[in-house]
Design a protein around this motif. Sequence first.
Motif, PDB file in Angstrom:
ATOM      1  N   LYS A   1      -0.871   4.673  -0.731  1.00  0.00           N
ATOM      2  CA  LYS A   1      -1.808   5.105   0.299  1.00  0.00           C
ATOM      3  C   LYS A   1      -1.093   5.599   1.553  1.00  0.00           C
ATOM      4  O   LYS A   1      -1.540   6.525   2.222  1.00  0.00           O
ATOM      5  N   PHE A   2       0.021   4.953   1.891  1.00  0.00           N
ATOM      6  CA  PHE A   2       0.668   5.263   3.166  1.00  0.00           C
ATOM      7  C   PHE A   2       1.832   6.253   3.050  1.00  0.00           C
ATOM      8  O   PHE A   2       2.360   6.680   4.072  1.00  0.00           O
ATOM      9  N   GLU A  19       0.835  -1.208   0.000  1.00  0.00           N
ATOM     10  CA  GLU A  19       0.000   0.000   0.000  1.00  0.00           C
ATOM     11  C   GLU A  19       0.871   1.260   0.000  1.00  0.00           C
ATOM     12  O   GLU A  19       0.602   2.214   0.734  1.00  0.00           O
ATOM     13  N   SER A  71      -5.803   6.871  12.635  1.00  0.00           N
ATOM     14  CA  SER A  71      -5.111   7.463  11.487  1.00  0.00           C
ATOM     15  C   SER A  71      -4.969   6.461  10.343  1.00  0.00           C
ATOM     16  O   SER A  71      -5.109   6.816   9.164  1.00  0.00           O
ATOM     17  N   THR A  72      -4.697   5.203  10.688  1.00  0.00           N
ATOM     18  CA  THR A  72      -4.574   4.161   9.659  1.00  0.00           C
ATOM     19  C   THR A  72      -5.891   3.949   8.938  1.00  0.00           C
ATOM     20  O   THR A  72      -5.932   3.838   7.704  1.00  0.00           O
ATOM     21  N   VAL A 126      -6.782   6.461   6.256  1.00  0.00           N
ATOM     22  CA  VAL A 126      -6.159   6.216   4.954  1.00  0.00           C
ATOM     23  C   VAL A 126      -7.089   5.405   4.065  1.00  0.00           C
ATOM     24  O   VAL A 126      -7.103   5.565   2.837  1.00  0.00           O
ATOM     25  N   TYR A 127      -7.899   4.547   4.688  1.00  0.00           N
ATOM     26  CA  TYR A 127      -8.827   3.685   3.936  1.00  0.00           C
ATOM     27  C   TYR A 127     -10.225   4.284   3.842  1.00  0.00           C
ATOM     28  O   TYR A 127     -11.192   3.591   3.507  1.00  0.00           O
ATOM     29  N   PHE A 138       0.877   9.343   4.781  1.00  0.00           N
ATOM     30  CA  PHE A 138       0.798   9.114   6.231  1.00  0.00           C
ATOM     31  C   PHE A 138       2.196   9.123   6.854  1.00  0.00           C
ATOM     32  O   PHE A 138       2.436   9.802   7.856  1.00  0.00           O
TER      33      PHE A 138
END
Length: 341
Positions: A145-146, A142, A286-287, A290-291, A149
């Motif tokens: 996506k990350f 991912e 927070s994780t 992301v989704y 972050f």
Amino acid sequence: MKHLLTIFKYALLLALSGVLMWYAVRGQDLSTIGHYIRSANYFWLGITMFLSVLGYFSRAYRWKMQLTASHQTVSYWNVYHAMMVGYLANIVLPRMGEVIRCSVLRRTSGVPVEVSLGTVITERVIDVLVLALLLGVVLMLEFNKFWAFIESLFVDKYDSLAANRDVLLSVAGIAVLLAFVFGYLLLRNLDKLRENALFVKVIAFVKGLLAGVFSIRKMENKSLFLFHTGFTWLVYYLMDYLAFMCFPETYSLDMKAGLAVLTFGAFGMAAPVSGGIGVFHVLVQSTLLVYGISKEAGIAYALVVHGAQTMLVVLMGGISFIVSAIHSGKPAAQKQMSVSR
């Protein structure tokens, strides 16, 4: 004075957990969070708790294998109860559970603290390596996506470090110089130190610690040890993934999302605060952001998962504490009886 500093340290860590929890819920609709928690499907949560129990049994067996390799004869249940008391202590006293469980094992089974602590250090090193591997897998799967972050977590700190590079290099140079001076003085006065009772005790403690650390090298069935390590982390993964089924908002998340929550949630649980409170919740929330999961749904998920595991540790750890208290001192008494005979 020392006790006051200890109290202040733990009070500060507790305050930090409170600040992080406030940060996780600030500006959110508390009634919505409460609705998510009340309407959760607790059947799936029950399954995760059952899996958690299996994971604790597996971790205890793995620890017993390390102790056996260190030439310590100890029953499985004494090992299990000592481990659960340690987990219980970590809820109140951050990172002290490892020392406390070794102390409990010494009282119930006569295992030297330095040996059991060495095995715990090995256990933690292995867990860190697994966590690093999981982080690498998550970032590969991912990455897009990350990236944002990870960047938000570290960019500001990196810029600050770069701006103060000369100061940091000077501090590092002074530290290295002091280390060389200390090593020189230690070698020069080694013969005198060997006559010091405290130094002899420290050396004996370190030797016992190293014996525990390298116990895995003497283990007969290394494949079984690896199996229990893998099984434990599989249980952790299933606990986080199946907990998605508790909420309609997270129900459709895939297995990669479960792996991400496991990884960053594990970092939160490893933080030096009481039971990971606050840090775990912020990282999991927070994780999930992301989704595409809302902050309210994310914090509700974190509260339910963390709350269920905390209650389970309190229950199982409380039972183990009572059992360990009953058996405390028996090995020492048995040794005295055998000597008198």
